[in-house]
Design a protein around this motif. Structure first.
Motif, PDB file in Angstrom:
ATOM      1  N   LEU A  87       0.673  -1.504  -0.323  1.00  0.00           N
ATOM      2  CA  LEU A  87      -0.032  -0.242  -0.177  1.00  0.00           C
ATOM      3  C   LEU A  87       1.053   1.460   0.195  1.00  0.00           C
ATOM      4  O   LEU A  87       0.476   2.364  -0.529  1.00  0.00           O
ATOM      5  CB  LEU A  87      -0.814  -0.205   1.081  1.00  0.00           C
ATOM      6  N   GLN A  88       1.469   1.583   0.750  1.00  0.00           N
ATOM      7  CA  GLN A  88       2.650   2.344   1.148  1.00  0.00           C
ATOM      8  C   GLN A  88       3.254   2.915  -0.337  1.00  0.00           C
ATOM      9  O   GLN A  88       3.576   3.952  -0.872  1.00  0.00           O
ATOM     10  CB  GLN A  88       3.759   1.964   1.995  1.00  0.00           C
ATOM     11  N   ARG A  89       4.236   1.670  -0.834  1.00  0.00           N
ATOM     12  CA  ARG A  89       4.735   1.914  -1.683  1.00  0.00           C
ATOM     13  C   ARG A  89       4.323   2.279  -2.850  1.00  0.00           C
ATOM     14  O   ARG A  89       4.771   2.981  -4.002  1.00  0.00           O
ATOM     15  CB  ARG A  89       6.141   0.774  -1.773  1.00  0.00           C
ATOM     16  N   ASN A  90       2.823   1.363  -3.935  1.00  0.00           N
ATOM     17  CA  ASN A  90       2.232   1.430  -4.818  1.00  0.00           C
ATOM     18  C   ASN A  90       1.908   3.488  -4.685  1.00  0.00           C
ATOM     19  O   ASN A  90       2.080   3.730  -5.620  1.00  0.00           O
ATOM     20  CB  ASN A  90       1.455   1.319  -4.851  1.00  0.00           C
ATOM     21  N   PHE A  91       0.860   3.649  -3.254  1.00  0.00           N
ATOM     22  CA  PHE A  91       1.214   5.116  -3.099  1.00  0.00           C
ATOM     23  C   PHE A  91       1.765   6.199  -3.819  1.00  0.00           C
ATOM     24  O   PHE A  91       2.060   7.190  -3.368  1.00  0.00           O
ATOM     25  CB  PHE A  91       0.371   5.435  -1.828  1.00  0.00           C
ATOM     26  N   GLU A  92       3.538   5.962  -3.160  1.00  0.00           N
ATOM     27  CA  GLU A  92       4.276   6.395  -2.981  1.00  0.00           C
ATOM     28  C   GLU A  92       5.238   6.579  -4.594  1.00  0.00           C
ATOM     29  O   GLU A  92       5.716   7.782  -5.296  1.00  0.00           O
ATOM     30  CB  GLU A  92       5.787   5.803  -2.139  1.00  0.00           C
ATOM     31  N   SER A  93       4.306   5.122  -5.572  1.00  0.00           N
ATOM     32  CA  SER A  93       5.232   5.951  -6.852  1.00  0.00           C
ATOM     33  C   SER A  93       4.294   6.406  -7.388  1.00  0.00           C
ATOM     34  O   SER A  93       4.688   7.571  -8.554  1.00  0.00           O
ATOM     35  CB  SER A  93       4.817   4.095  -6.887  1.00  0.00           C
ATOM     36  N   MET A  94       2.640   6.178  -7.535  1.00  0.00           N
ATOM     37  CA  MET A  94       1.902   7.600  -7.733  1.00  0.00           C
ATOM     38  C   MET A  94       2.343   8.959  -7.756  1.00  0.00           C
ATOM     39  O   MET A  94       2.733   9.553  -8.501  1.00  0.00           O
ATOM     40  CB  MET A  94       0.500   7.067  -7.143  1.00  0.00           C
ATOM     41  N   TYR A  95       2.869   9.351  -6.279  1.00  0.00           N
ATOM     42  CA  TYR A  95       2.856  10.311  -5.885  1.00  0.00           C
ATOM     43  C   TYR A  95       4.555  11.112  -6.768  1.00  0.00           C
ATOM     44  O   TYR A  95       4.320  12.159  -6.785  1.00  0.00           O
ATOM     45  CB  TYR A  95       3.590  10.379  -4.062  1.00  0.00           C
TER      46      TYR A  95
END
Length: 964
Positions: free
Chosen positions: A64-72
């Protein structure tokens, strides 16, 4: 007798009853074993389920954290690469921009709801509709834009005047991500947001989960502190059940930058029915155990016959048992402990006699009053821990608290208790061991205090301190100024620095980190990094904290680097200024000496013509003024050379008393004119011959004695004394004292008198003229020769100047070899008919018309006719066609200077015997050196007199004649 025993019914009944009793006991034993087996199997399944959930919830949180950071990061890249003129132009710019927007939507479809892109004059939004169409909408003004929600991110590129507003669909993102994990029909997938629980099914979410107070508090506390974990307990609403269900709840906190909310993923599993699905197999197992029991009863008869034998062996083993008890007692005594027993009510039923050695109480006294020997808060804490153990039916308890000894002293103890339950799970009592751990406790407390002191020191340091394991994962940090960090330090814990640091810093850190791990040696590196507050420079040191950890200490050195850069620039500027000053002085020397050469030379020639007395007086005034100007220029050049470190000693061996007296003879005219009582006393120990710089010692004496005579009124007195002090064989210190009866010097001006251009009377109406450089030059020359200058004076009485120089005594030097710089001054020399005596072919290379005229007239008086070249190019061409005995070469000329012309001439075989004399207004030592290195035989500085040329010609060519 044996037959009677065999047929005795009473014995058979007793034996049968005994066997039945044993059989019943065995049946009970089977039941207990069956229950224990079922409990162990159930606990094993629960433990396995919890291990699996722990792994899954951690993977889910990181995803969850890694995929959201990728979007950001993609959105940051997107906004930083926007151009403000995208919609002001037509063509491919808009199409390329919209393709990038659609590609970002496709990459992060689950989390993105819509984005609004604001250009200086345009606003557009993008989203997917329910039919999966990519929709773009345009807006004329900011007011017409859709309303901004809380779940939004605003990214601004202030430099280009563009921004992106990102609306995030958290529920869709969480549901899509959590759908990758299967928990079965009894599990629930939950997202925790700031204390609220949201249960996510495959197609919807709900918020009716009710977790009781203690479990909820534990979860909230751990997540707030960034800790993962799990708890077990009653949960309402799990799997939409109305009644509470016993469940295991596993949680893992994560962050979604830039939102400051607290997030955690929670997996909950119903464990109330685990193990019951194997009951069928369990019954078959019990049947098998019953059959086994029947077989055991059959063999009991044989067991009875062996009882007596067993009793005998037990008796034989009693001594061994007693030995074991003795060893147990010794072990308890050695460990400063005792054993005790308690019943289900918490009353002490038995205690080992070692309690007296440990706490000082008798056994009966301790059994009755042991609770009163504990602190109230410790007693309540212990009762709570026991209650928690009984509620969870745990078997052991280990804890620490304080016990009061009979002497009144408090001592730290550790207890280990084993809890005993019956087959129904009812608590029967416990057995425990109490151990005195006061020494270890004090050591641990001191260690904690030491760690706290160390932590306080680390927290007070201005450095950015991070601790890693040997794989590079962040473990701990000590940071004072968070503005120097790329991100909050707590968000880096548990992550590898290789996944966080940007290039090229990451490569530098990886290289240094690996060297620390493999060599154990500390590493230091410098790097630049872009932070939110701008580019900063850091110096980082990495070294091993222990076998398992590495520590880095980074300090911002941006200011220091800027200071060093400024210092370097200042140094370069100073060096440039010094070079400019040297060039200026050289040019000034050349520009002044060149016309003065012509002026004084022509005056010298004019003196030899028919003049009346008045005309001779006028010429003498002009010559004196020119010589004064040359003297001033020489003083300025001397001080400049000394100040820049270009003044060196030119040592020579000379007759010291003779040279001193010769210098004093220069003042005979002034002494007679002012009727001064002048005396000079040379100590009888003064050596005849010394090795010193003759010209510099003469210059110092000339300046200081000249000042004494100048400032002493008519009829005054000047006294000079010179003494010698020998040391280390042939070394001597020559002490000079010059005392006058002059005006005297104010005490407040003595210290500044040796500064350049400083005079006692600095007004424009002063009586005694001068540049103020004489004493400054003298002081520097004295220091160059290893001595020091001291001044003592009193107004109206006079002054005393004392100084010393270091020299070397030279014995048996009646005819010393003298090495000295040629002086332009000398005794009168006859130069009439020199051309007849020394016939020469002479080439004059000179570009200045005045000097050219002077040199022609001078050489005509010597009887010579000259060939003339106006620059170095003409000189080279003339030498190609004619061999000259003497070439008078100016240094500074157009087209080709004298140095280069000399080099070209020296390459010609027929010109190898030509004497080349350099003529220049530059008087620096390096100028002379450069001239000689270029191939010149001699070097004369302007102004040049006829005597100088005549002497030089005679010396050079008489020397050649001797060699021939």
């Amino acid at each position: 007798m044996k037959q009677i025993k065999k047929d005795n019914p009473k014995l058979k009944v007793e034996a049968s009853g005994w066997i039945v009793a044993v059989g019943i006991s065995l049946v009970l034993l089977v039941l207990v074993l069956g229950f224990s087996f079922f409990s162990a199997l159930r606990e094993s399944q629960i433990s396995s389920r919890q291990t699996n959930l722990n792994k899954q919830v951690e993977i889910a949180g990181k995803d969850l954290q890694r995929n959201f950071e990728s979007m950001y990061e993609d959105m940051l890249f997107f906004v930083n690469n926007l151009e403000p003129w995208t919609y002001d132009r037509t063509g491919n710019e808009q199409l390329a921009f919209e393709k990038r927007a659609r590609r970002i939507f496709n990459n992060h479809r689950e989390v993105l709801d819509s984005i609004i892109v604001s250009f200086p004059r345009h606003h557009v939004s993008f989203h997917f509709d329910r039919q999966n169409n990519f929709i773009r909408s345009s807006y004329n003004s900011v007011e017409s834009l859709p309303k901004i929600s809380d779940n939004s991110i605003n990214l601004v590129n202030a430099t280009k005047g563009v921004s992106i507003h990102v609306k995030v669909n958290f529920n869709r993102y969480f549901r899509a991500q959590l759908s990758n994990y299967y928990l079965g029909s009894t599990g629930e997938k939950i997202i925790w947001i700031n204390g609220e629980y949201i249960v996510f099914e495959d197609t919807y979410e709900r918020q009716n989960l009710d977790i009781n107070g203690s479990i909820n508090q534990t979860i909230a506390t751990d997540i707030s502190e960034g800790l993962k974990g799990y708890v077990s307990g009653k949960v309402n609403g799990l799997n939409q059940e109305e009644k509470p269900i016993k469940a295991t709840v596993h949680y893992y906190p994560f962050s979604l930058n830039p939102f400051d909310k607290k997030f955690a993923v929670i997996f909950a599993q119903d464990i109330s029915n685990i193990g019951f699905d194997i009951y069928n197999t369990y019954f078959y197992l019990l049947l098998g155990l019953a059959v086994l029991l029947m077989a055991v009863i059959i063999f009991l008869y044989k067991f009875i016959n062996n009882v007596q034998l067993a009793n005998t062996k037990l008796a034989e083993s009693s001594e061994e048992i007693e030995e074991l008890f003795r060893r147990q007692t010794l072990l308890l005594q050695e460990s400063k402990g005792f054993i005790y027993f308690q019943n289900a009510d918490g009353n002490m039923t038995s205690v080992g006699r070692e309690v007296k050695d440990v706490l000082g109480y008798e056994t009966e006294e301790f059994l009755e009053n042991f609770k009163s020997y504990m602190k109230v808060e410790d007693r309540y804490t212990l009762l709570k821990e026991i209650k928690d153990v009984l509620n969870e039916q745990k078997e052991v308890l280990a804890t620490e608290f304080n016990f009061k000894k009979k002497s009144g002293e408090w001592v730290r103890v550790k207890i280990f208790e084993k809890f005993i339950y019956d087959s129904n799970g009812t608590f029967q009592g416990n057995v425990g061991i109490c151990t005195d751990i006061q020494d270890r406790y004090e050591a641990e407390q001191e260690l904690k205090r030491s760690e706290n002191r160390l932590r306080a020191v680390l927290n007070s340091l201005p450095d950015l301190i991070f601790i890693y394991n040997n794989e590079g994962v962040f473990l701990d940090y000590y940071v004072q100024d968070r503005s120097l960090l790329m991100m909050p330090p707590e968000s880096t814990q548990g992550k590898n620095f290789r996944d966080i640091m940007p290039e090229p810093v990451k490569s530098q850190l990886v290289s240094a980190f690996d060297k620390v791990i493999h060599t154990g040696k500390g590493q230091t590196l410098e790097f630049e990094i872009m932070l939110p507050l701008g580019k900063r420079i850091f110096e980082t040191r990495l070294f091993k904290l222990d076998d398992q950890r590495v520590i880095s200490m980074a300090r911002e050195i941006t200011g220091q680097k800027l200071w060093e850069k400024g210092l370097q620039e200042a140094k370069e500027a100073a060096e440039q200024a010094n070079r400019a000053k040297s060039e200026f002085l050289a040019n000034m020397s050349h520009e002044i000496r060149t016309p003065m050469n012509g002026l004084l030379g022509i005056l010298g020639l004019l003196e030899n013509t028919q003049l009346n007395r008045k005309q001779l007086e006028y010429i003498q005034v002009i010559k004196d003024s020119g010589k004064s100007l040359i003297s001033i220029v020489n003083d300025i050049l001397d001080y400049s050379k000394i100040e820049s470190g270009m003044m060196d000693l030119n040592l020579s061996v000379f007759n010291f008393p003779k040279e001193i007296k010769s210098t004093f003879r220069l003042f005979e005219g002034l002494i007679k004119e002012k009727n001064i009582n002048f005396s000079c006393k040379l100590d009888e120990d003064i050596p005849d011959f010394v090795q010193l710089d003759k010209d510099k010692i003469a210059q110092v004496i000339y300046n200081i004695v000249g000042n004494a005579l100048k400032f002493t009124p008519d009829g005054g007195k000047v006294k000079v004394e010179v003494t010698a002090e020998y040391f280390m064989n042939d070394n001597v210190i020559l002490e000079f004292s010059i005392q006058d009866s002059g005006l005297g010097i104010p005490k407040e001006k003595i210290s500044s008198l040796t500064q350049p251009f400083v005079q006692v009377d600095g007004s424009n109406t002063r009586e005694y003229p001068g540049t103020g450089l004489g004493l400054a030059i003298s002081k520097k020359l004295i220091e160059l020769m290893g001595g020091d200058l001291n001044i003592e004076s009193e107004l109206g009485i006079g002054s005393v100047f004392t100084f010393s120089v270091f020299g070397t005594v030279k014995k048996n030097a009646d005819k010393p070899e003298v090495h000295e710089v040629r002086s332009n001054k000398g005794n009168e020399l006859s130069y009439e008919n020199m051309a007849n005596q020394i016939p020469l072919d002479i080439l004059l290379v000179e570009d200045n018309d005045i000097n050219l005229t002077f040199m022609r007239m001078t050489m005509e008086q010597l009887g010579y006719k000259l060939d003339v070249a106006r620059n170095g190019v003409e000189a080279v061409e003339k030498v190609k066609t004619k061999t000259y005995d003497l070439i008078l070469m100016d240094i500074q000329m157009p087209k080709m200077n004298g140095l280069e012309a000399t080099r070209q001439i020296r390459k010609m075989n027929h010109a190898s015997t030509s004497e080349i004399i350099g003529l220049s207004a530059n008087a620096f030592k390096e100028d002379v050196q450069n001239a000689l290195e270029s191939g010149m035989n001699e070097y004369l500085t302007k102004p040049i007199g006829i005597q100088d040329l005549a002497r030089l010609i005679r010396e050079k060519f008489e020397h050649k004649k001797k060699e021939a």
